[in-house]
Design a protein around this motif. Structure first.
Motif, PDB file in Angstrom:
ATOM      1  N   SER A   5       0.785  -1.192   0.038  1.00  0.00           N
ATOM      2  CA  SER A   5      -0.122   0.203   0.077  1.00  0.00           C
ATOM      3  C   SER A   5       1.007   1.257   0.018  1.00  0.00           C
ATOM      4  CB  SER A   5      -0.869   0.008   1.168  1.00  0.00           C
ATOM      5  OG  SER A   5      -1.774  -1.114   1.116  1.00  0.00           O
ATOM      6  N   TYR A   7       3.722   1.554  -1.336  1.00  0.00           N
ATOM      7  CA  TYR A   7       4.527   1.684  -2.443  1.00  0.00           C
ATOM      8  C   TYR A   7       3.540   2.194  -3.650  1.00  0.00           C
ATOM      9  CZ  TYR A   7       6.222   0.140  -7.030  1.00  0.00           C
ATOM     10  OH  TYR A   7       6.710   0.176  -8.349  1.00  0.00           O
ATOM     11  N   THR A   8       2.190   1.873  -3.325  1.00  0.00           N
ATOM     12  CA  THR A   8       1.298   2.238  -4.254  1.00  0.00           C
ATOM     13  C   THR A   8       0.925   3.882  -4.043  1.00  0.00           C
ATOM     14  OG1 THR A   8      -0.050   0.249  -4.584  1.00  0.00           O
ATOM     15  CG2 THR A   8      -1.187   2.084  -5.043  1.00  0.00           C
ATOM     16  N   ILE A   9       1.066   4.223  -2.878  1.00  0.00           N
ATOM     17  CA  ILE A   9       0.797   5.650  -2.492  1.00  0.00           C
ATOM     18  C   ILE A   9       2.134   6.742  -2.876  1.00  0.00           C
ATOM     19  CG2 ILE A   9       0.783   7.246  -0.536  1.00  0.00           C
ATOM     20  CD1 ILE A   9      -0.857   5.235   1.051  1.00  0.00           C
ATOM     21  N   ARG A  11       4.025   5.764  -5.571  1.00  0.00           N
ATOM     22  CA  ARG A  11       4.171   5.725  -6.811  1.00  0.00           C
ATOM     23  C   ARG A  11       3.049   6.824  -7.623  1.00  0.00           C
ATOM     24  NH1 ARG A  11       2.542   0.266  -9.846  1.00  0.00           N
ATOM     25  NH2 ARG A  11       0.654   0.514  -8.883  1.00  0.00           N
ATOM     26  N   ARG A  12       1.713   6.931  -6.708  1.00  0.00           N
ATOM     27  CA  ARG A  12       0.924   8.046  -7.178  1.00  0.00           C
ATOM     28  C   ARG A  12       1.231   9.096  -6.772  1.00  0.00           C
ATOM     29  NH1 ARG A  12      -4.708   4.554  -5.378  1.00  0.00           N
ATOM     30  NH2 ARG A  12      -4.622   2.878  -6.971  1.00  0.00           N
ATOM     31  N   LEU A  13       2.123   9.448  -5.898  1.00  0.00           N
ATOM     32  CA  LEU A  13       2.429  10.679  -5.417  1.00  0.00           C
ATOM     33  C   LEU A  13       3.571  11.190  -6.532  1.00  0.00           C
ATOM     34  CD1 LEU A  13       2.932  10.597  -1.499  1.00  0.00           C
ATOM     35  CD2 LEU A  13       1.257  12.211  -3.082  1.00  0.00           C
ATOM     36  N   LEU A  15       3.814   9.993  -9.534  1.00  0.00           N
ATOM     37  CA  LEU A  15       3.041  10.235 -10.776  1.00  0.00           C
ATOM     38  C   LEU A  15       2.633  11.720 -10.847  1.00  0.00           C
ATOM     39  CD1 LEU A  15       2.081   9.416 -13.603  1.00  0.00           C
ATOM     40  CD2 LEU A  15       0.199   8.446 -12.459  1.00  0.00           C
ATOM     41  N   ALA A  16       1.928  12.099  -9.618  1.00  0.00           N
ATOM     42  CA  ALA A  16       1.179  13.338  -9.737  1.00  0.00           C
ATOM     43  C   ALA A  16       2.356  14.401  -9.592  1.00  0.00           C
ATOM     44  CB  ALA A  16       0.438  13.395  -8.462  1.00  0.00           C
ATOM     45  N   CYS A  20       2.312  17.296 -12.638  1.00  0.00           N
ATOM     46  CA  CYS A  20       1.944  18.704 -12.078  1.00  0.00           C
ATOM     47  C   CYS A  20       3.351  19.570 -12.083  1.00  0.00           C
ATOM     48  CB  CYS A  20       1.428  18.567 -10.898  1.00  0.00           C
ATOM     49  SG  CYS A  20      -0.195  17.649 -10.641  1.00  0.00           S
TER      50      CYS A  20
END
Length: 251
Positions: A5, A7-9, A11-13, A15-16, A20
């Motif tokens: 979980s 790692y997923t967070i 990775r999304r951060l 990517l954002a 951005c």
């Protein structure tokens, strides 16, 4: 499970952050390489651009927040901003800004609407008429009391720099109602260390960690996230997206 979980967070951060912040900065840098620019400050055009009328032609008081891309490669990611104003029936404009040599605050060193390193200025926002007349004495007092006006106080990044100066005036005089563009690097520097400030009168809230990370929320700024001097944000009052290096897109 917990590590998956996390790692997923992360990775999304990341990517954002890439979408951005890194992507707009890279796009602006690529665009900047396609432009012809002067080789140095001596070769640059610092003359009046003509976007402001002669002060004598305007009977009303006026305040303008102005900005132009700065010089060298840093112009790919940042503007230089300054304040311009005139009292009712004044025959000349007054200009105030911060520069990186000597005592930082300069008054009337250039024409009110002068180009900056040959770059055409733009008017970020204006106040005119009786409202401007009422605000001008406070603006002049804020310029005179600017806290980072001693020798050696200028820091190009993360601040205090030219954009720190204008942002300070706008925070101390929220009646102006103008926010600097997201590519005004240094606008989010509010002092060393961990800082929390509100605009005079208590409207926008600003949080900052040494000027490298920050958050601004309120009716004037909207929602802005500052990372390493670059800003991504949304203006809800005047719908627009704020992109690092590129600027404001919208109304």
């Amino acid at each position: 499970m917990m590590f998956a979980s996390l790692y997923t967070i992360m990775r999304r951060l990341m990517l954002a952050f890439g979408l951005c912040f890194l992507l707009p900065v890279a796009a602006s840098a690529l665009w900047w390489t396609t432009l012809d620019r002067p080789g140095g400050w001596r070769a640059a055009d610092w003359g009046a651009s003509g976007i402001l009328p002669a002060a004598a032609a305007l009977p009303d008081a006026a305040i303008h927040v102005m900005a132009a891309r700065t010089g060298g490669f840093k112009g790919a990611v940042s503007v230089h901003s300054w304040m311009v104003w005139k009292s009712a029936d004044a025959t000349t404009w007054s200009r105030a800004e911060v520069v990186g040599w000597g005592h930082p605050v300069r008054r009337d060193a250039y024409a009110a609407d002068a180009r900056w390193y040959s770059n055409q200025p733009q008017i970020i926002g204006s106040v005119t008429g009786p409202k401007a007349a009422a605000l001008i004495p406070a603006v002049e007092a804020t310029v005179d009391a600017y806290p980072f006006n001693h020798l050696g106080s200028y820091v190009i990044w993360p601040g205090p720099n030219s954009n720190t100066f204008v942002a300070h005036i706008l925070r101390e005089n929220p009646g102006i109602g103008i926010a600097l563009p997201p590519n005004a690097v240094g606008k989010d520097y509010i002092g060393p260390g961990l800082q929390a400030r509100r605009d005079a009168g208590g409207s926008d809230l600003h949080l900052s960690a040494w000027g490298y990370l920050g958050l601004s929320i309120g009716p004037r700024r909207g929602i802005e996230v500052n990372v390493l001097g670059q800003t991504f944000g949304l203006d809800l009052a005047h719908p627009a997206i704020k992109l690092p290096a590129i600027g404001r897109i919208g109304t």
